[in-house]
Design a protein around this motif. Structure first.
Motif, mmCIF file in Angstrom:
data_model
loop_
_atom_site.group_PDB
_atom_site.id
_atom_site.type_symbol
_atom_site.label_atom_id
_atom_site.label_comp_id
_atom_site.label_asym_id
_atom_site.label_seq_id
_atom_site.Cartn_x
_atom_site.Cartn_y
_atom_site.Cartn_z
ATOM 1 N N TYR A 18 -8.730 17.380 76.022
ATOM 2 C CA TYR A 18 -8.270 18.231 76.903
ATOM 3 C C TYR A 18 -8.703 17.625 78.257
ATOM 4 C CZ TYR A 18 -6.832 21.228 73.285
ATOM 5 O OH TYR A 18 -6.353 21.956 72.099
ATOM 6 N N CYS A 19 -7.990 17.719 79.409
ATOM 7 C CA CYS A 19 -8.312 17.384 80.771
ATOM 8 C C CYS A 19 -9.707 18.281 81.074
ATOM 9 C CB CYS A 19 -7.264 17.744 81.685
ATOM 10 S SG CYS A 19 -5.886 17.093 81.371
ATOM 11 N N CYS A 22 -9.953 22.332 81.525
ATOM 12 C CA CYS A 22 -8.742 23.083 80.825
ATOM 13 C C CYS A 22 -9.169 24.182 80.100
ATOM 14 C CB CYS A 22 -7.851 21.811 80.050
ATOM 15 S SG CYS A 22 -6.564 22.831 78.975
ATOM 16 N N HIS A 24 -7.797 25.599 77.365
ATOM 17 C CA HIS A 24 -7.638 25.328 76.053
ATOM 18 C C HIS A 24 -9.019 25.438 75.324
ATOM 19 C CE1 HIS A 24 -3.343 24.909 75.145
ATOM 20 N NE2 HIS A 24 -3.157 23.926 75.947
ATOM 21 N N CYS A 52 -0.237 20.464 74.565
ATOM 22 C CA CYS A 52 -1.760 19.926 74.765
ATOM 23 C C CYS A 52 -2.291 20.221 73.184
ATOM 24 C CB CYS A 52 -2.279 20.152 76.014
ATOM 25 S SG CYS A 52 -1.510 19.195 77.142
ATOM 26 N N ASN A 122 -0.088 28.845 80.466
ATOM 27 C CA ASN A 122 -0.731 28.135 81.483
ATOM 28 C C ASN A 122 0.511 27.922 82.463
ATOM 29 O OD1 ASN A 122 0.554 25.979 80.224
ATOM 30 N ND2 ASN A 122 -1.216 24.960 79.625
ATOM 31 N N GLY A 126 2.135 21.324 79.629
ATOM 32 C CA GLY A 126 1.114 20.414 80.024
ATOM 33 C C GLY A 126 1.383 18.988 79.430
ATOM 34 N N MET A 127 1.483 19.129 78.161
ATOM 35 C CA MET A 127 1.585 17.769 77.544
ATOM 36 C C MET A 127 2.694 16.746 78.016
ATOM 37 S SD MET A 127 2.515 17.124 73.607
ATOM 38 C CE MET A 127 1.645 16.184 72.547
ATOM 39 N N CYS A 213 -3.786 24.770 83.943
ATOM 40 C CA CYS A 213 -3.373 23.504 83.625
ATOM 41 C C CYS A 213 -3.645 22.717 85.105
ATOM 42 C CB CYS A 213 -2.041 23.381 83.364
ATOM 43 S SG CYS A 213 -1.506 21.566 83.095
ATOM 44 N N PRO A 214 -4.936 22.532 85.150
ATOM 45 C CA PRO A 214 -5.504 22.053 86.657
ATOM 46 C C PRO A 214 -4.579 20.557 87.044
ATOM 47 C CG PRO A 214 -7.581 22.488 85.264
ATOM 48 C CD PRO A 214 -6.247 22.953 84.416
ATOM 49 N N THR A 215 -4.477 19.945 85.794
ATOM 50 C CA THR A 215 -3.842 18.437 85.905
ATOM 51 C C THR A 215 -2.631 18.618 86.574
ATOM 52 O OG1 THR A 215 -5.289 17.485 84.206
ATOM 53 C CG2 THR A 215 -3.296 16.314 84.755
ATOM 54 N N ASN A 216 -1.807 19.574 85.915
ATOM 55 C CA ASN A 216 -0.374 19.465 86.360
ATOM 56 C C ASN A 216 -0.105 20.497 87.626
ATOM 57 O OD1 ASN A 216 1.086 17.560 84.747
ATOM 58 N ND2 ASN A 216 0.300 18.890 83.055
HETATM 59 S S1 SF4 Z 1 -2.327 18.536 80.613
HETATM 60 FE FE1 SF4 Z 1 -2.870 20.768 81.430
HETATM 61 S S2 SF4 Z 1 -2.916 21.880 79.586
HETATM 62 FE FE2 SF4 Z 1 -2.744 19.802 78.729
HETATM 63 S S3 SF4 Z 1 -5.037 19.349 78.756
HETATM 64 FE FE3 SF4 Z 1 -4.522 18.737 80.726
HETATM 65 S S4 SF4 Z 1 -5.071 20.678 81.940
HETATM 66 FE FE4 SF4 Z 1 -4.885 21.223 79.792
#
Ligand code: SF4
Ligand SMILES: Cc1ncc(C[n+]2csc(CCOP(=O)(O)OP(=O)(O)O)c2C)c(N)n1
Lengths: 257, 79
Positions: A18-19, A22, A24, A52, A122, A126-127, A213-216
Motif C-alpha cells: 500500500y502507498c 493509505c 487499508h 488495492c 475511499n 485506487g488500484m 487514497c492519498p495517492t489518487n
Molecule cells: S492507490 Fe490509494 S487505495 Fe491503493 S494503496 Fe495507494 S493510497 Fe491506498
C-alpha cells in the motif's frame, strides 16, 4: 515495562504494497486484532476483493480466497453455507462493492447470510489509477471526472449503509472512519462487534470504513485524513444504522419500557 | 516506592513509509522524520525524539504497524 500492544498474531510482520499513509493498512490491523481477540484465526476464511486490497492474503494470516471482481459476497455465501463452523469475511473497496458488485452485496445482505463484510470506502478506484467510484463526492475531481463529479451526468454518491439498512435481514450495520486515533478506537469496536456477532451466529454484519487514497486524491496522508473528516463524513455520516443485538438487549433488560 | 519509568515508543523503521501520520497524530510533537537516514523503502523514516505521554495515538494511526508503545502496566488500562 510492558508493551501495550504487540504486533497482531493474525497479521504477517511484513511491509505492505500500500502507498504511504493509505487507510487499508489500518483496516487490516483492526481486522487482525479482532480475530486475535476472538481467538478465531484458525477457523477464519477471508475473501479478497479486486482493488488495492487484492493481495490481502499476503498480510492477514488466514486462509483466503480471491473472488472475481465484486463477487466476494457470493463466494462468501457459498463458503459460509458449506462451512458454517468457519468465520467468513469479505473485504471490499467501493469500486468492488458498490459498482461491479452491487447486486451481490445487496442480495447477500437481503438473505441475511451469516458472514461479515468490511467495506473500505475511499471514494475512488485506487488500484486502477483514480477513476470515479460510485462513492465519489459531488464536485470531487478524479481521472474520469476532471472537472468534478456532476450529478447530472454521473449521479450522486451511493450510500451503502443507508441502502442496506432498508433491508430487513442485516443484523448489524455501522459506518466508522480511520481518520483519527479516537475514530480508530471506535472503528475497532465496530469491527470486533461484527465478528463477535458472527461468532454468535446472529446474521449478516457490515462495517463501512471511511478511508483515504492519498495517492489518487493528490494529497499528503495527513491532509487526506483531514479531507475525509471534512468532506466525506458530511456525505457519509458515521454511526450505527442497524444493531439488532442492541435492540435485543434493550427489550430483554426492559430499557425500552 | 518503585521508580515509575516514563512511557516511550519504538519504531520499526524498515517498514516505515514516511507517511507522517504519526507525526500529525502525536499531541506532544514526539516524532519527526529522520533526515539523516534513508531506509529500504527509500524514505526518511519516523524517529522518536522524546516526550511520550503514552497516549498511543501514533500506534493507532500507523498503517504499517511500525510503532510499539511501552509503558508501565499500572497505567495500561487506559489503552
Ligand atoms: S492507490 Fe490509494 S487505495 Fe491503493 S494503496 Fe495507494 S493510497 Fe491506498
Ligand atoms: C471484471 C473487471 N472489471 C474491471 C477491472 C478493473 N479494476 C480493477 S480494481 C478496480 C476498482 C478498484 O476500486 P476499489 O474497489 O474502490 O478499491 P481500491 O483500489 O480503491 O482499494 C477496477 C475497476 C477488473 N480487474 N476486472
Amino acid at each position: 515495562m510492558q508493551t501495550t500492544k504487540s504486533h497482531p498474531k493474525s497479521l504477517f510482520p511484513v511491509s505492505t504494497h500500500y502507498c504511504a499513509g493509505c487507510g487499508h493498512g489500518i483496516a487490516h490491523r483492526l481486522i487482525a486484532e479482532a480475530l486475535d481477540e476472538l481467538g478465531v484465526q484458525d477457523r477464519t476464511i477471508g475473501v479478497a476483493p479486486v482493488g488495492c486490497a487484492v493481495l490481502m492474503y499476503n498480510y492477514i494470516d488466514v486462509d483466503t480466497i480471491e473472488a472475481a471482481h465484486g463477487r466476494a459476497p457470493a463466494t462468501a455465501t457459498g463458503l459460509k453455507r458449506v462451512r458454517p463452523d468457519c468465520i467468513v469475511f469479505t473485504y471490499q473497496g467501493d469500486g468492488d462493492l458498490a459498482a461491479i458488485g452491487t447486486a451481490e452485496i445487496i442480495h447477500a445482505a437481503n438473505r441475511g447470510e451469516h458472514f461479515t463484510t468490511i467495506f473500505l470506502n475511499n471514494a475512488i478506484y485506487g488500484m486502477t489509477g483514480g477513476q470515479m467510484a460510485p462513492t465519489t463526492l459531488v464536485d470531487q475531481k478524479t481521472e474520469t471526472t476532471p472537472y468534478g463529479r456532476k450529478p447530472s451526468n454521473e449521479g450522486f454518491p451511493i450510500k451503502a449503509c443507508e441502502m442496506l439498512a432498508t433491508l430487513d435481514a442485516p443484523y448489524y450495520i455501522e459506518r466508522v472512519s480511520v481518520a483519527t486515533p479516537a475514530k480508530i478506537r471506535r472503528a475497532k469496536k465496530a469491527i470486533f462487534k461484527a465478528f463477535n456477532y458472527q461468532v454468535e451466529e446472529r446474521g449478516f454484519t457490515f462495517v463501512e470504513v471511511i478511508s483515504t487514497c492519498p495517492t489518487n486524491w493528490g494529497m499528503s496522508p495527513p491532509d487526506a485524513m483531514k479531507w475525509s473528516v471534512e468532506h466525506m463524513e458530511k456525505v457519509f455520516p458515521l454511526g450505527v444504522f442497524r444493531d439488532k443485538g442492541a435492540e435485543k438487549d434493550r427489550t430483554e433488560t426492559g430499557a425500552d419500557k | 516506592m518503585p521508580e515509575t519509568k516514563k512511557p516511550y515508543i519504538e519504531i520499526v523503521t524498515d517498514r516505515c513509509k514516511g507517511c507522517e501520520l504519526c507525526i500529525s497524530a502525536c499531541p506532544k510533537d514526539c516524532i519527526e522524520l529522520d533526515t539523516s537516514v534513508v531506509n529500504a523503502k527509500g524514505v526518511n523514516p519516523a524517529k522518536y525524539v522524546g516526550g511520550c505521554i503514552g497516549c498511543g495515538s501514533c500506534m493507532l494511526i500507523c498503517p504499517d504497524v511500525c510503532i510499539e508503545l511501552y509503558k508501565e502496566e499500572k497505567i495500561q488500562k487506559s489503552a
